[in-house]
Design a protein around this motif. Structure first.
Motif, PDB file in Angstrom:
ATOM      1  N   LEU A  34       1.841 -39.882  11.683  1.00  0.00           N
ATOM      2  CA  LEU A  34       3.180 -40.216  11.198  1.00  0.00           C
ATOM      3  C   LEU A  34       4.202 -39.292  11.810  1.00  0.00           C
ATOM      4  CD1 LEU A  34       2.312 -40.424   7.417  1.00  0.00           C
ATOM      5  CD2 LEU A  34       2.750 -42.350   8.926  1.00  0.00           C
ATOM      6  N   THR A  35       5.443 -39.649  11.638  1.00  0.00           N
ATOM      7  CA  THR A  35       6.514 -38.713  11.965  1.00  0.00           C
ATOM      8  C   THR A  35       6.744 -37.821  10.742  1.00  0.00           C
ATOM      9  OG1 THR A  35       8.278 -40.127  11.118  1.00  0.00           O
ATOM     10  CG2 THR A  35       7.632 -40.440  13.433  1.00  0.00           C
ATOM     11  N   ARG A  36       7.416 -36.721  10.956  1.00  0.00           N
ATOM     12  CA  ARG A  36       7.748 -35.820   9.841  1.00  0.00           C
ATOM     13  C   ARG A  36       8.595 -36.562   8.804  1.00  0.00           C
ATOM     14  NH1 ARG A  36      11.457 -32.109   8.080  1.00  0.00           N
ATOM     15  NH2 ARG A  36      10.592 -30.135   7.357  1.00  0.00           N
ATOM     16  N   GLY A  37       9.540 -37.368   9.286  1.00  0.00           N
ATOM     17  CA  GLY A  37      10.400 -38.133   8.388  1.00  0.00           C
ATOM     18  C   GLY A  37       9.615 -39.127   7.537  1.00  0.00           C
ATOM     19  N   ALA A  38       8.634 -39.776   8.145  1.00  0.00           N
ATOM     20  CA  ALA A  38       7.810 -40.727   7.386  1.00  0.00           C
ATOM     21  C   ALA A  38       7.011 -40.000   6.314  1.00  0.00           C
ATOM     22  CB  ALA A  38       6.876 -41.475   8.331  1.00  0.00           C
ATOM     23  N   LEU A  39       6.509 -38.831   6.639  1.00  0.00           N
ATOM     24  CA  LEU A  39       5.751 -38.045   5.656  1.00  0.00           C
ATOM     25  C   LEU A  39       6.638 -37.644   4.481  1.00  0.00           C
ATOM     26  CD1 LEU A  39       2.907 -36.971   5.242  1.00  0.00           C
ATOM     27  CD2 LEU A  39       3.616 -34.863   6.360  1.00  0.00           C
ATOM     28  N   LEU A  40       7.891 -37.395   4.774  1.00  0.00           N
ATOM     29  CA  LEU A  40       8.830 -37.008   3.712  1.00  0.00           C
ATOM     30  C   LEU A  40       9.132 -38.173   2.758  1.00  0.00           C
ATOM     31  CD1 LEU A  40      11.190 -34.661   5.722  1.00  0.00           C
ATOM     32  CD2 LEU A  40       9.669 -34.017   3.833  1.00  0.00           C
ATOM     33  N   ASN A  41       8.744 -39.394   3.123  1.00  0.00           N
ATOM     34  CA  ASN A  41       8.845 -40.509   2.181  1.00  0.00           C
ATOM     35  C   ASN A  41       7.812 -40.386   1.063  1.00  0.00           C
ATOM     36  OD1 ASN A  41      10.987 -42.019   3.308  1.00  0.00           O
ATOM     37  ND2 ASN A  41       9.608 -42.804   4.872  1.00  0.00           N
ATOM     38  N   TYR A  42       6.730 -39.663   1.326  1.00  0.00           N
ATOM     39  CA  TYR A  42       5.652 -39.511   0.340  1.00  0.00           C
ATOM     40  C   TYR A  42       5.715 -38.181  -0.399  1.00  0.00           C
ATOM     41  CZ  TYR A  42       3.633 -43.487   2.752  1.00  0.00           C
ATOM     42  OH  TYR A  42       3.430 -44.730   3.294  1.00  0.00           O
ATOM     43  N   PHE A  43       6.215 -37.156   0.251  1.00  0.00           N
ATOM     44  CA  PHE A  43       6.255 -35.805  -0.320  1.00  0.00           C
ATOM     45  C   PHE A  43       7.632 -35.204  -0.100  1.00  0.00           C
ATOM     46  CE2 PHE A  43       1.939 -36.628   1.185  1.00  0.00           C
ATOM     47  CZ  PHE A  43       1.230 -36.483   0.001  1.00  0.00           C
ATOM     48  N   ASP A  44       8.089 -34.446  -1.082  1.00  0.00           N
ATOM     49  CA  ASP A  44       9.399 -33.800  -0.961  1.00  0.00           C
ATOM     50  C   ASP A  44       9.393 -32.691   0.082  1.00  0.00           C
ATOM     51  OD1 ASP A  44      10.484 -35.439  -2.908  1.00  0.00           O
ATOM     52  OD2 ASP A  44      10.009 -34.027  -4.517  1.00  0.00           O
ATOM     53  N   ASP A  45       8.268 -31.996   0.190  1.00  0.00           N
ATOM     54  CA  ASP A  45       8.165 -30.868   1.108  1.00  0.00           C
ATOM     55  C   ASP A  45       6.699 -30.502   1.275  1.00  0.00           C
ATOM     56  OD1 ASP A  45       7.488 -29.590  -1.289  1.00  0.00           O
ATOM     57  OD2 ASP A  45       9.446 -28.642  -1.494  1.00  0.00           O
ATOM     58  N   LEU A  46       6.428 -29.482   2.051  1.00  0.00           N
ATOM     59  CA  LEU A  46       5.059 -29.045   2.300  1.00  0.00           C
ATOM     60  C   LEU A  46       4.374 -28.618   1.008  1.00  0.00           C
ATOM     61  CD1 LEU A  46       2.804 -28.481   4.321  1.00  0.00           C
ATOM     62  CD2 LEU A  46       3.823 -26.221   4.700  1.00  0.00           C
ATOM     63  N   ASP A  47       5.090 -27.950   0.136  1.00  0.00           N
ATOM     64  CA  ASP A  47       4.486 -27.514  -1.129  1.00  0.00           C
ATOM     65  C   ASP A  47       3.991 -28.700  -1.948  1.00  0.00           C
ATOM     66  OD1 ASP A  47       4.901 -24.854  -0.553  1.00  0.00           O
ATOM     67  OD2 ASP A  47       6.691 -24.673  -1.809  1.00  0.00           O
ATOM     68  N   SER A  48       4.760 -29.762  -2.036  1.00  0.00           N
ATOM     69  CA  SER A  48       4.324 -30.919  -2.826  1.00  0.00           C
ATOM     70  C   SER A  48       3.118 -31.603  -2.177  1.00  0.00           C
ATOM     71  CB  SER A  48       5.473 -31.906  -3.052  1.00  0.00           C
ATOM     72  OG  SER A  48       5.919 -32.446  -1.843  1.00  0.00           O
ATOM     73  N   LEU A  49       3.049 -31.591  -0.849  1.00  0.00           N
ATOM     74  CA  LEU A  49       1.879 -32.120  -0.159  1.00  0.00           C
ATOM     75  C   LEU A  49       0.647 -31.288  -0.505  1.00  0.00           C
ATOM     76  CD1 LEU A  49       1.527 -33.517   3.332  1.00  0.00           C
ATOM     77  CD2 LEU A  49       0.018 -31.672   2.654  1.00  0.00           C
ATOM     78  N   LEU A  50       0.791 -29.974  -0.490  1.00  0.00           N
ATOM     79  CA  LEU A  50      -0.338 -29.099  -0.808  1.00  0.00           C
ATOM     80  C   LEU A  50      -0.791 -29.257  -2.248  1.00  0.00           C
ATOM     81  CD1 LEU A  50       0.735 -25.885   1.114  1.00  0.00           C
ATOM     82  CD2 LEU A  50      -1.010 -27.564   1.770  1.00  0.00           C
ATOM     83  N   VAL A  51       0.147 -29.442  -3.153  1.00  0.00           N
ATOM     84  CA  VAL A  51      -0.209 -29.678  -4.560  1.00  0.00           C
ATOM     85  C   VAL A  51      -1.006 -30.975  -4.665  1.00  0.00           C
ATOM     86  CG1 VAL A  51       0.732 -30.253  -6.833  1.00  0.00           C
ATOM     87  CG2 VAL A  51       1.643 -28.307  -5.557  1.00  0.00           C
ATOM     88  N   GLU A  52      -0.582 -32.012  -3.975  1.00  0.00           N
ATOM     89  CA  GLU A  52      -1.302 -33.286  -4.012  1.00  0.00           C
ATOM     90  C   GLU A  52      -2.681 -33.160  -3.374  1.00  0.00           C
ATOM     91  OE1 GLU A  52      -2.581 -37.168  -4.481  1.00  0.00           O
ATOM     92  OE2 GLU A  52      -1.129 -35.964  -5.585  1.00  0.00           O
ATOM     93  N   ALA A  53      -2.775 -32.420  -2.283  1.00  0.00           N
ATOM     94  CA  ALA A  53      -4.083 -32.217  -1.651  1.00  0.00           C
ATOM     95  C   ALA A  53      -5.029 -31.512  -2.620  1.00  0.00           C
ATOM     96  CB  ALA A  53      -3.926 -31.411  -0.364  1.00  0.00           C
ATOM     97  N   HIS A  54      -4.528 -30.522  -3.325  1.00  0.00           N
ATOM     98  CA  HIS A  54      -5.347 -29.809  -4.308  1.00  0.00           C
ATOM     99  C   HIS A  54      -5.750 -30.745  -5.448  1.00  0.00           C
ATOM    100  CE1 HIS A  54      -6.078 -27.227  -7.816  1.00  0.00           C
ATOM    101  NE2 HIS A  54      -6.718 -26.505  -6.927  1.00  0.00           N
ATOM    102  N   ARG A  55      -4.800 -31.516  -5.944  1.00  0.00           N
ATOM    103  CA  ARG A  55      -5.090 -32.439  -7.037  1.00  0.00           C
ATOM    104  C   ARG A  55      -6.144 -33.467  -6.627  1.00  0.00           C
ATOM    105  NH1 ARG A  55      -5.285 -37.023  -8.304  1.00  0.00           N
ATOM    106  NH2 ARG A  55      -4.373 -37.726  -6.356  1.00  0.00           N
ATOM    107  N   ALA A  56      -5.986 -34.029  -5.446  1.00  0.00           N
ATOM    108  CA  ALA A  56      -6.927 -35.049  -4.968  1.00  0.00           C
ATOM    109  C   ALA A  56      -8.314 -34.453  -4.753  1.00  0.00           C
ATOM    110  CB  ALA A  56      -6.404 -35.681  -3.672  1.00  0.00           C
ATOM    111  N   GLY A  57      -8.379 -33.266  -4.207  1.00  0.00           N
ATOM    112  CA  GLY A  57      -9.673 -32.618  -4.004  1.00  0.00           C
ATOM    113  C   GLY A  57     -10.364 -32.286  -5.308  1.00  0.00           C
ATOM    114  N   THR A  58      -9.594 -31.807  -6.268  1.00  0.00           N
ATOM    115  CA  THR A  58     -10.158 -31.494  -7.584  1.00  0.00           C
ATOM    116  C   THR A  58     -10.646 -32.761  -8.272  1.00  0.00           C
ATOM    117  OG1 THR A  58      -8.727 -29.564  -7.802  1.00  0.00           O
ATOM    118  CG2 THR A  58      -9.655 -30.451  -9.829  1.00  0.00           C
ATOM    119  N   GLU A  59      -9.880 -33.817  -8.171  1.00  0.00           N
ATOM    120  CA  GLU A  59     -10.279 -35.093  -8.773  1.00  0.00           C
ATOM    121  C   GLU A  59     -11.569 -35.611  -8.141  1.00  0.00           C
ATOM    122  OE1 GLU A  59      -8.618 -39.621  -8.850  1.00  0.00           O
ATOM    123  OE2 GLU A  59      -7.163 -38.030  -9.237  1.00  0.00           O
ATOM    124  N   ARG A  60     -11.641 -35.528  -6.823  1.00  0.00           N
ATOM    125  CA  ARG A  60     -12.849 -35.986  -6.118  1.00  0.00           C
ATOM    126  C   ARG A  60     -14.056 -35.166  -6.553  1.00  0.00           C
ATOM    127  NH1 ARG A  60     -12.744 -35.224   0.066  1.00  0.00           N
ATOM    128  NH2 ARG A  60     -13.270 -33.154  -0.620  1.00  0.00           N
TER     129      ARG A  60
END
Length: 94
Positions: A34-60
Motif C-alpha cells: 500500500l501507499t502510506r496514505g492508504a494505510l492511514l485510512n486504516y490506522f491513525d498513526d504508527l502507534d495505532s497500527l502497533l496496538v492493533e498488531a498486538h491485539r490481533a496477535g494476542t487474540e490469535r
C-alpha cells in the motif's frame, strides 16, 4: 477487520526484521503493498497500527490456546496444555 489484521501483520513482520525503533509507517505500507496514505485510512498513526498488531496477535494466541485446551478431556491435561501454550508463547518468527 481482515484488512486491518493483514496490515498489522505487515507491521509486525517489519518490526521483527528491523527492530521497533527503525519501524516507519512508510515501511509498513510498502510491505503491505500500500501507499502510506492508504494505510492511514486504516490506522491513525504508527502507534495505532502497533496496538492493533498486538491485539490481533494476542487474540490469535488466545484462540489457539483455547482450542488446544478444549480438545483435552481431563482437567490435568487442560491445565498442562494451557501452561505449555504459555511457555511456547514467545514467537521465533513473525
Amino acid at each position: 477487520m481482515a484488512h486491518s489484521v493483514n496490515r498489522a501483520r505487515a507491521g509486525r513482520r517489519r518490526w521483527w526484521a528491523h527492530g521497533l525503533r527503525s519501524l516507519s509507517l512508510t515501511d509498513v505500507a510498502k510491505r503491505a503493498g500500500l501507499t502510506r496514505g492508504a494505510l492511514l485510512n486504516y490506522f491513525d498513526d504508527l502507534d495505532s497500527l502497533l496496538v492493533e498488531a498486538h491485539r490481533a496477535g494476542t487474540e490469535r494466541y488466545c484462540d489457539l490456546r483455547d482450542e488446544a485446551v478444549a480438545a483435552q478431556s481431563s482437567y490435568a491435561a487442560k491445565l498442562r496444555t494451557a501452561i505449555d501454550a504459555g511457555l511456547r508463547a514467545v514467537p521465533t518468527t513473525p
